[in-house]
Design an enzyme around this catalytic site. Sequence first.
Site, short mmCIF file in Angstrom:
data_model
loop_
_atom_site.label_atom_id
_atom_site.label_comp_id
_atom_site.label_asym_id
_atom_site.label_seq_id
_atom_site.Cartn_x
_atom_site.Cartn_y
_atom_site.Cartn_z
N GLU A 1 0.82 -1.21 0.00
CA GLU A 1 0.00 0.00 0.00
C GLU A 1 0.86 1.26 0.00
OE1 GLU A 1 -2.70 -0.36 3.28
OE2 GLU A 1 -4.09 -1.64 2.15
N HIS B 1 -10.38 0.82 0.44
CA HIS B 1 -10.63 -0.07 1.58
C HIS B 1 -12.10 -0.48 1.70
CE1 HIS B 1 -6.58 1.09 2.86
NE2 HIS B 1 -6.60 0.01 3.62
#
Length: 220
Positions: A140, A173
């Site tokens: 990420e 997310h």
Amino acid sequence: MNQTLLNKKAATRIILLFVLVQLLSGIIPLFLPETMGPVGFLMPSLILFTLGAISMIAIEKKYTMTFPFEESFSKQKKDILLWGIAGIFIALFAQNLASIIEVRFLGSSMESQNTQMLVEVVRNYPIFILLIGLAGPIMEEFVFRKAIFGMLVDRTGGIGAAVISSLIFAFIHFDGLLLVYASMGLVFSWLYYKTKNIWTPIIAHCLMNTLAVLANLYLL
């Protein structure tokens, strides 16, 4: 080939690799025997994210992916470690502040479905702490900070790059807590820009994820 073109090539490959890992992590378990249970569903993600993290580090090295604001790790060792650790508390403060706003003004739930699911996974299969606390955060940070933030800085400035990359980080997310994840993204972007090295937010992100999971395991 000039550095700008090398950076674009590296950023494109990092982002495409991230998308590929996400897709394969969802598709491969569909073809595994149901008798494998949760392990059959989760193990491909652990393997793919680990390989993805290693591959992103290799891509950065291969294309010498560096931006004008960056400095080498060797020049910044002490600051990277100190700010990486301090970043945990800064990110937690930002996350808690964002949570208060989400709950009081936007009517969101305090509980993160993502976090609760990951806690249950680690409770039953401790090896998956490697996915949550190491491989996932490394990928990420390379995608949202190194590739996206890094490529946007010259065009939008540090604030613009931080806002855009953090919003994308929050949306990806799919947890409904947009401000919470965006605030974390802003802190990680700031850590990256301040210390001029991607390993600062990586350290903060890895430690924060690990501590969050362990704290939930201890409290629940």
